[in-house]
Scaffold this motif. Structure first.
Motif: not given
Length: 181
Positions: A45, A106-107, A110
């Motif tokens: 993550d 990760h969020e 991106r």
């Protein structure tokens, strides 16, 4: 912390303002020696950047034997595969010294990659470097004997972590003999 982060491939092609914003999205984490950052099979993550200390990246065989893939030190990152492939982690990460890290979820990354294609190019270059190292390791396993592989590993550690001394290069690698082998 910012000076170490600015050396990461992630920041190589972006301007100072963009870099500052991305660094602002990173979280500082501390791992004590022996702390398991993640295990093989854990959900990926985030990526990590080493600010201080050393982290070993390794895989474990079904019979419990460990295969050391690399040691990451200050200015190096790991865990970036999860940014492009959300499958479970393919290796584990364990602190071999007390360490300070910066993590980037990760969020958070991106959308940044979508807006800044140059960041994606830098991450891809970092992944290609990792693939090349993996290819070199595979070739060594096939073509080199154990003493040659150990010598090459020591030379690599000396290059990355060695400190000049009157007797030569002193390498504090913090690995056990088994890990080194």
């Amino acid at each position: 912390m910012d000076d170490v982060l600015s050396r990461l491939p992630l920041f190589a092609a972006i301007d100072d303002d963009a870099g500052a914003a991305l660094r602002g999205a990173m979280k500082r984490e501390q791992f004590a020696r022996g702390h398991v950052g993640f295990d093989e099979g854990d959900q990926g993550d985030k990526l990590y950047a080493v600010i201080e200390g050393k982290i070993k990246i390794s895989r474990t065989a079904a019979d419990g034997r460990e295969s050391l893939q690399t040691v990451c030190g200050p200015g190096e990152m790991f865990g970036e595969l999860s940014l492009f492939d959300p499958r479970p982690r393919t290796a584990g990460a364990i602190a071999i010294t007390d360490s300070v890290l910066a993590s980037l979820a990760h969020e958070a990354l991106r959308p940044w990659i979508i807006q800044h294609a140059d960041v994606a190019v830098q991450l891809l270059q970092a992944l290609v470097q990792r693939l090349r190292r993996t290819n070199d390791v595979m070739a060594d396993l096939v073509f080199s004997d154990v003493p040659s592989r150990v010598a090459k590993a020591l030379l690599g550690l000396a290059e990355r972590f060695g400190q000049p001394s009157p007797e030569g290069i002193h390498v504090v690698h913090d690995l056990t003999q088994e890990e080194l082998a």
